[in-house]
Design a protein around this motif. Structure first.
Motif, PDB file in Angstrom:
ATOM      1  N   GLU A  36       0.826  -1.201   0.000  1.00 50.57           N
ATOM      2  CA  GLU A  36       0.000   0.000   0.000  1.00 50.57           C
ATOM      3  C   GLU A  36       0.865   1.257   0.000  1.00 50.57           C
ATOM      4  O   GLU A  36       0.533   2.244  -0.660  1.00 50.57           O
ATOM      5  CB  GLU A  36      -0.932   0.005   1.214  1.00 50.57           C
ATOM      6  N   SER A 114      -8.811   5.139  -0.254  1.00 43.74           N
ATOM      7  CA  SER A 114      -8.692   3.739  -0.640  1.00 43.74           C
ATOM      8  C   SER A 114      -7.707   2.913   0.191  1.00 43.74           C
ATOM      9  O   SER A 114      -7.853   1.686   0.240  1.00 43.74           O
ATOM     10  CB  SER A 114      -8.324   3.636  -2.127  1.00 43.74           C
ATOM     11  N   ASN A 116      -6.221   0.683   3.031  1.00 42.28           N
ATOM     12  CA  ASN A 116      -6.877  -0.092   4.079  1.00 42.28           C
ATOM     13  C   ASN A 116      -6.131  -0.041   5.408  1.00 42.28           C
ATOM     14  O   ASN A 116      -6.545  -0.678   6.377  1.00 42.28           O
ATOM     15  CB  ASN A 116      -7.037  -1.543   3.610  1.00 42.28           C
ATOM     16  N   THR A 122      -0.515   7.602   3.380  1.00 42.05           N
ATOM     17  CA  THR A 122      -1.895   7.835   2.936  1.00 42.05           C
ATOM     18  C   THR A 122      -2.081   9.292   2.525  1.00 42.05           C
ATOM     19  O   THR A 122      -2.847   9.602   1.605  1.00 42.05           O
ATOM     20  CB  THR A 122      -2.884   7.486   4.065  1.00 42.05           C
ATOM     21  N   GLY A 228     -10.304   2.376   4.911  1.00 34.41           N
ATOM     22  CA  GLY A 228     -10.577   1.970   3.545  1.00 34.41           C
ATOM     23  C   GLY A 228     -11.983   2.331   3.127  1.00 34.41           C
ATOM     24  O   GLY A 228     -12.756   2.944   3.876  1.00 34.41           O
ATOM     25  N   PRO A 232     -13.925  -2.524   0.132  1.00 35.44           N
ATOM     26  CA  PRO A 232     -12.471  -2.346   0.123  1.00 35.44           C
ATOM     27  C   PRO A 232     -11.854  -2.516  -1.263  1.00 35.44           C
ATOM     28  O   PRO A 232     -12.268  -3.375  -2.052  1.00 35.44           O
ATOM     29  CB  PRO A 232     -11.989  -3.439   1.083  1.00 35.44           C
TER      30      PRO A 232
END
Length: 277
Positions: A36, A114, A116, A122, A228, A232
């Protein structure tokens, strides 16, 4: 607005992200979500390229509106700077709230929601289609009211850079500061997909407008945040992340029965029920 302001402070931000990654296992008992994180970096690079290509058009529009300003706010004074800060914060609140309540805007903003897991990276996962969706529009009246475009862009950049540090689970609740500032705790609520937390805490630096307009919710000890989207997204492909909600929205609009239903799929709230033939 011509570029992602978070990228201006990229070295410091990456250092913070590395420290968080080193502490992740100690805090969470599991490995850091590198997939991620790398996806967020990929999305950020794509957005930087997109802003270089399209940001000048938005800047030109702000300067054009500035020529028709009703007043001129002096930004070489303390009161002028304070007024600019509050004006940008107010516009940001409504910009952010609009991006959660109108699917056309959500198609861009869903990118940011988006991940999670809640990590510093982020903060740099931002959509590539803000100019297409019109995300700059809530800030445009500020130029008409007399705030110089450069001042608007600088204040918005500072606002977004501030928000980097609130994308984390490493910082606990901060006492009375929770009443005024957008803290990590307040922003964890904003990113949560729990029903009680949905569409809350839209402020940038402050939460005073959330309190004023009834959108504030505090993080509850008895209900941890689940991050999220409500459905998801598991892909780590930056292109998929950037365009998945546009694809879903246009698919739903195509399948909807009648023009009213089609428009509701485009401009109604995210999650509106689909009416099909």
């Amino acid at each position: 607005m011509s570029q992602n302001p978070l990228l201006l402070a990229l070295p410091a931000l990456m250092a913070a992200g590395l420290i968080e990654a080193m502490l992740w296992r100690r805090l969470h008992g599991q490995r850091y979500p590198w997939g991620e994180g790398l996806a967020s970096i990929g999305v950020a690079i794509g957005q930087a390229v997109q802003r270089l290509l399209a940001g000048g058009v938005v800047a030109a529009l702000f300067f054009a509106v500035w020529q028709w300003r009703l007043w001129t706010v002096p930004l070489d004074t303390a009161w002028g700077i304070a007024l600019l800060f509050l004006a940008v914060e107010f516009a940001y609140y409504w910009h952010h709230r609009l991006h959660h309540r109108v699917r056309w805007f959500w198609a861009t903003h869903a990118v940011h929601h988006s991940p999670n897991e809640m990590t510093f990276l982020t903060a740099i996962r931002l959509g590539w289609t803000a100019e297409i969706s019109g995300g700059f529009l809530p800030f445009l009246p500020l130029a008409l009211l007399g705030f110089h475009p450069v001042g608007i862009f600088a204040a918005l950049a500072a606002n977004l850079i501030y928000q980097f540090w609130i994308h984390t689970e490493m910082v606990p609740r901060l006492g009375w500061l929770e009443l005024v500032l957008n803290t990590p705790s307040n922003h964890r609520v904003h990113h949560a997909s729990n029903e009680r937390y949905l569409d809350r805490n839209f402020g940038g630096v402050l939460v005073i407008f959330d309190r004023l307009f009834g959108t504030y919710v505090a993080e509850a000890q008895d209900e941890p945040c689940r991050y999220g989207l409500t459905t998801p997204l598991v892909s780590t492909n930056p292109v998929t992340i950037a365009f998945h909600e546009w694809r879903n929205m246009l698919r739903d609009a195509r399948r909807a029965r009648g023009w009213k239903a089609k428009l509701r799929m485009l401009f109604g709230p995210p999650g509106a029920p689909l009416e099909t033939p």
